[in-house]
Design an enzyme around this catalytic site. Structure first.
Site, PDB file in Angstrom:
ATOM      1  N   ASP A   1      32.612 -47.944  -3.106  1.00  0.00           N
ATOM      2  CA  ASP A   1      32.620 -47.559  -4.525  1.00  0.00           C
ATOM      3  C   ASP A   1      31.897 -46.232  -4.790  1.00  0.00           C
ATOM      4  OD1 ASP A   1      33.662 -50.206  -4.825  1.00  0.00           O
ATOM      5  OD2 ASP A   1      31.648 -51.015  -5.115  1.00  0.00           O
TER       6      ASP A   1
ATOM      7  N   GLU B   1      40.451 -52.325 -12.184  1.00  0.00           N
ATOM      8  CA  GLU B   1      39.002 -52.064 -12.112  1.00  0.00           C
ATOM      9  C   GLU B   1      38.782 -50.619 -11.678  1.00  0.00           C
ATOM     10  OE1 GLU B   1      37.544 -54.766  -9.055  1.00  0.00           O
ATOM     11  OE2 GLU B   1      38.506 -53.593  -7.478  1.00  0.00           O
TER      12      GLU B   1
HETATM   13  O1  FUB Z   1      31.915 -53.480  -4.832  1.00  0.00           O
HETATM   14  C1  FUB Z   1      32.169 -54.617  -5.619  1.00  0.00           C
HETATM   15  C2  FUB Z   1      33.449 -54.466  -6.358  1.00  0.00           C
HETATM   16  O2  FUB Z   1      34.522 -54.286  -5.450  1.00  0.00           O
HETATM   17  C3  FUB Z   1      33.522 -53.251  -7.245  1.00  0.00           C
HETATM   18  O3  FUB Z   1      32.812 -53.392  -8.424  1.00  0.00           O
HETATM   19  C4  FUB Z   1      34.983 -53.139  -7.404  1.00  0.00           C
HETATM   20  O4  FUB Z   1      35.406 -51.933  -7.972  1.00  0.00           O
HETATM   21  C5  FUB Z   1      35.454 -53.345  -5.982  1.00  0.00           C
HETATM   22  O5  FUB Z   1      35.373 -52.162  -5.228  1.00  0.00           O
END
Ligand code: FUB
Length: 329
Positions: A18, A225
């Protein structure tokens, strides 16, 4: 010509994911999640992502070594946090660095908090409580040309975004599907002190080529997301992950809160469940920071951050990255 470290893990001493990349004072800083190694099984709720702290990475320039600057913030030091420190971002405002991060509170609800430092690599001092009115995950912060500071955030499934549709937290809330309008991402404006939202959080709209909101069943294009906002020639580019279909996509708008019109795909799927990215201009060229699971051989909660050059034409169109195509770039 590709650089030597392009599309390769930037650090190998820890698992990272991320990446939110920024240039501060001429140097590249990367704010990733710090993946926690364990042997427990994965689930659709993201319970395998049990990250406990943040480390900031830095590079003098794109060809130089990527340095892990050590512990920047730990969950034990944040009064409101119970667990799961997920994808962060950082902004520099009035000479201070603000780490903006999601984590679960003591009731198991994802919230967004802020911690500050005089240094881009921390250590960061957390605010006592999370931002009131915040929920869900994956904050990405844009300081616009007029100094206003916008937060884009939200994630489906384990990110709990569906659970807040009524304005109250409801773990049994219906998940939009089929022809129902897709959800998110969320948008709110921060105050100057970076300790409150000064606007009511709202869902942003991503429209299709006919001006209709993307539908929940349009999983190749709808938001899941990992929002990011970059500005190029006065236009606002919202990019995001489609989660279940594993793409990075983008949409274009004329104002920071949209509406945005779907434009295309930034990246084809990587090794792992999905990726999460940032788009940053470095020395007049554009780069994509992202992650995959190459370093762990495909373990989805043990990821590694990478970068690659983005080709953006004069009209803002982004060439789709094929992450393992040796002939590209
Ligand atoms: O790293 C945890 C979660 O996985 C993140 O918040 C999402 O975007 C995905 O990458």
């Amino acid at each position: 010509m590709r650089r030597n470290n392009e599309r390769k893990p930037l650090v190998t001493n820890i698992y990272t994911a991320d990446p939110s990349a920024h240039v501060f004072n001429g140097k590249i800083y990367i704010y990733p999640s710090h993946d926690f190694e364990h042997d427990c099984p994965d689930d659709d709720n993201g319970d395998q992502y049990i990250m406990q702290d943040y480390h900031v990475l830095s590079m003098d320039n794109l060809d130089s070594e990527c340095v892990d600057n050590g512990l920047a913030l730990h969950e034990n030091d944040v009064p409101w946090v119970k667990n799961q420190m997920w994808a962060p971002d950082c902004v520099c405002k009035n000479g201070k660095y603000y780490l903006v991060f999601p984590a679960k509170d003591h009731e198991g609800k994802f919230r967004i908090g802020v911690a500050e430092s005089d240094s881009p690599v921390g250590p960061f001092k957390p605010q006592e409580n999370y931002i009131q009115g915040s929920y869900s995950i994956d904050p990405a912060v844009l300081i616009d040309d007029d100094g206003r500071t916008f937060c884009y955030y939200g994630g489906l499934w384990g990110g709990q975004l569906e659970m807040w549709q009524s304005g109250e937290f409801n773990p049994d809330e219906h998940r939009p599907e089929g022809d129902e309008p897709a959800l998110g991402p969320m948008f709110a404006e921060f105050n100057d002190e970076m300790n409150a939202f000064i606007t009511e959080p709202k869902h942003l709209q991503i429209l299709d080529e006919n001006g209709e909101p993307l539908k929940a069943g349009d999983e190749d294009r709808r938001y899941f997301e990992g929002p990011w906002m970059h500005k190029h020639h006065g236009k606002y580019y919202l990019s995001y992950s489609t989660g279940t279909t594993h793409y990075l996509c983008y949409a274009e708008g004329d104002s920071p809160d949209g509406p945005f019109t779907y434009k295309g795909r930034i990246m084809e799927p990587v090794l792992g469940w999905t990726t999460h990215h940032s788009v940053v201009e470095i020395d007049g060229e554009w780069y994509l920071f992202y992650h995959d699971c190459e370093l762990s051989g495909g373990v989805t909660h043990e990821r590694c951050v990478k970068y690659t050059k983005l080709n953006i034409d004069a009209d803002g169109n982004i060439e789709t990255i094929r992450p393992y195509d040796e002939t590209q770039g």
